[in-house]
Design an enzyme around this catalytic site. Structure first.
Site, PDB file in Angstrom:
ATOM      1  N   HIS A  18      34.671  45.707  27.515  1.00  0.00           N
ATOM      2  CA  HIS A  18      34.620  45.767  29.077  1.00  0.00           C
ATOM      3  C   HIS A  18      33.134  45.993  29.724  1.00  0.00           C
ATOM      4  O   HIS A  18      32.696  45.166  30.402  1.00  0.00           O
ATOM      5  CB  HIS A  18      35.548  46.807  29.754  1.00  0.00           C
ATOM      6  CG  HIS A  18      35.794  46.608  31.087  1.00  0.00           C
ATOM      7  ND1 HIS A  18      36.758  46.032  31.693  1.00  0.00           N
ATOM      8  CD2 HIS A  18      34.889  47.407  31.987  1.00  0.00           C
ATOM      9  CE1 HIS A  18      36.505  46.343  33.122  1.00  0.00           C
ATOM     10  NE2 HIS A  18      35.412  47.016  33.296  1.00  0.00           N
ATOM     11  N   GLU A  19      32.589  47.056  29.076  1.00  0.00           N
ATOM     12  CA  GLU A  19      31.148  47.455  29.316  1.00  0.00           C
ATOM     13  C   GLU A  19      30.337  46.316  28.836  1.00  0.00           C
ATOM     14  O   GLU A  19      29.320  46.076  29.600  1.00  0.00           O
ATOM     15  CB  GLU A  19      30.862  48.640  29.055  1.00  0.00           C
ATOM     16  CG  GLU A  19      31.900  49.771  29.382  1.00  0.00           C
ATOM     17  CD  GLU A  19      32.044  49.963  31.059  1.00  0.00           C
ATOM     18  OE1 GLU A  19      31.101  49.355  31.523  1.00  0.00           O
ATOM     19  OE2 GLU A  19      33.141  50.266  31.315  1.00  0.00           O
ATOM     20  N   HIS A  22      29.938  43.730  31.625  1.00  0.00           N
ATOM     21  CA  HIS A  22      29.053  44.029  32.473  1.00  0.00           C
ATOM     22  C   HIS A  22      27.697  43.822  32.276  1.00  0.00           C
ATOM     23  O   HIS A  22      26.826  43.547  32.833  1.00  0.00           O
ATOM     24  CB  HIS A  22      29.473  45.489  32.966  1.00  0.00           C
ATOM     25  CG  HIS A  22      30.561  45.555  33.785  1.00  0.00           C
ATOM     26  ND1 HIS A  22      31.041  44.765  34.792  1.00  0.00           N
ATOM     27  CD2 HIS A  22      31.758  46.533  33.407  1.00  0.00           C
ATOM     28  CE1 HIS A  22      32.516  45.007  35.049  1.00  0.00           C
ATOM     29  NE2 HIS A  22      32.722  46.231  34.633  1.00  0.00           N
TER      30      HIS A  22
END
Length: 422
Positions: A18-19, A22
């Site tokens: 997920h990170e 980003h």
């Protein structure tokens, strides 16, 4: 221990991907990333590479990518500050040292009058001879305070300087990478285990607790070979034989690790969803699998779609009050379900990890404050208005959202504790 390791690996993978989404799209847009963190709270481990600090933190409740331009990121040099300057060969400032004494070598000291460390990059003030001087500041200059060094972020490298599209993609990429991870896990299931076929072997995949089969001594992975002397070749043969003998004693022959065993049991008579009476002994079918790379891709797509649909339906039920908060699960519940998935083998664990990744991605896209979806909603308003929402008002909304989410997390965790331990 096995469950704890599985939980840490699954949780870490979900948060990492997920990170990572980003992070990669922020870097692609030219945004400076200050920190890439797995976990929250106190730092356990940290490593600096380039302009980014990579950290592992104590609490396993998420992670974050801190981009330049955050409220906590800016450093303002107020008039009257006494700072030390380290210059390069071109007489351009490379380091601005705060809270430093005269013992630091090769430092020019200045009492700051004005400074622009975002757009034009200069600093102006009075030197030790009380002369007003002005120096240019390098784009890669750093500020040193109490031994901690932070690279300055020119405005064009901050999050807010980017277009709505670039910012939106940097935020959306987190959930997107969770969807990609889920698809990859489902694809690996299809490649390694194979794709389920319509054919079902007379092999027991699971034995229900407190059922007839469990009481008789049947176990998972037993292969049924005959009932009352009649050969059983498929699960359909087995099902028909059980229906024919419901309420009557029957003799079941099975093969277990090369050994032939015989069990006597009587199928219960129960009503199905249509109100029809059927025989039941409490066993579940083991599927037959076919290995095909092409079918594995289609299978991964189907599982991704079906899992997403299931989660969307659950969200709708929650919004329409058809699903109560008591039915939600937090970290404790996820740990217990991970324990259950672990007991059924690696492929069940992979499916559980994929489903969790899809769930994390979809829940993060909900248009709620503090979530990725909430930030995307504000970007949508900005695109319609032609100008951004007031940063302080947006920050306040997200702060309230964080508080409410933390309260919800506490409630859900307490419900999990009561559910599983009391």
């Amino acid at each position: 221990m096995q469950t704890a390791i599985a939980f840490i690996v699954i949780f870490g993978s979900l948060v990492f991907f997920h990170e990572l989404g980003h992070f990669l799209f922020a870097k692609r847009a030219g945004i400076m990333v200050r920190e890439f963190a797995i976990g929250m709270g106190p730092k356990i481990f940290g490593m600096t590479k380039g302009e980014t600090v990579y950290t592992l933190r104590l609490l396993p409740i998420g992670g974050y990518v801190r981009m330049a331009g955050d409220d906590l990121d800016s450093v303002e040099l107020q008039p009257g500050y006494r700072v030390g300057l380290l210059m390069n060969e071109d007489n351009v400032v490379e380091k601005i040292i705060l809270n430093q004494n005269n013992q630091h070598p090769n430092v020019l000291f200045m009492e700051v009058e004005r400074a622009d460390l975002e757009r034009e990059l200069w600093i102006e003030g009075y030197d030790e001879d009380e002369n007003l001087v002005r120096y240019n500041v390098a784009r890669t200059a750093s500020i040193v305070e109490n031994g901690k060094e932070t690279i300055i972020a020119p405005y064009d490298r901050t999050f807010n300087a980017k277009t709505v599209g670039q910012r939106s993609m940097a935020i959306f990429a987190g959930p997107l990478f969770n969807f990609i991870l889920a698809f990859f896990l489902f694809l690996m299931m299809g490649l390694l285990q194979g794709v389920p076929t319509n054919e079902s072997l007379p092999k027991i995949a699971q034995v229900a607790d407190n059922g007839v089969a469990s009481a008789a001594g049947l176990q998972r992975d037993d292969v049924v070979t005959a009932i009352d002397g009649n050969k059983i070749s498929t699960w359909e043969d087995l099902s028909q034989a059980i229906q024919a003998k419901m309420g009557q004693a029957m003799v079941m022959e099975v093969e277990r690790q090369g050994e032939r065993l015989t069990f006597e049991l009587t199928p219960n008579i129960v009503e199905n969803d249509k109100g029809e009476k059927v025989g039941q002994i409490g066993i579940y079918a083991a599927r037959a699998y076919e290995k095909s790379p092409v079918k594995a891709v289609a299978y991964a797509g189907e599982l991704t779609y079906e899992t997403a649909t299931m989660i969307f339906k659950a969200v709708i039920k929650l919004v329409t009050a058809q699903l109560s908060i008591d039915e939600l699960s937090g970290p404790v519940g996820i740990y217990k379900y991970t324990e259950e998935a672990t007991s059924y083998g690696i492929f069940n664990l992979m499916f559980w990890a994929g489903a969790l990744s899809m769930n994390l991605g979809i829940m993060n896209l909900l248009p709620l404050p503090a979530l990725d979806g909430g930030r995307l909603l504000f970007f949508g308003f900005e695109a319609l208005r032609g100008k951004p929402i007031d940063r302080q008002k947006e920050g306040l909304v997200h702060f309230v959202g964080i508080v409410l989410l933390m309260i919800l997390m506490i409630v859900v965790t307490w419900n999990d504790i009561q559910k599983f331990f009391f």
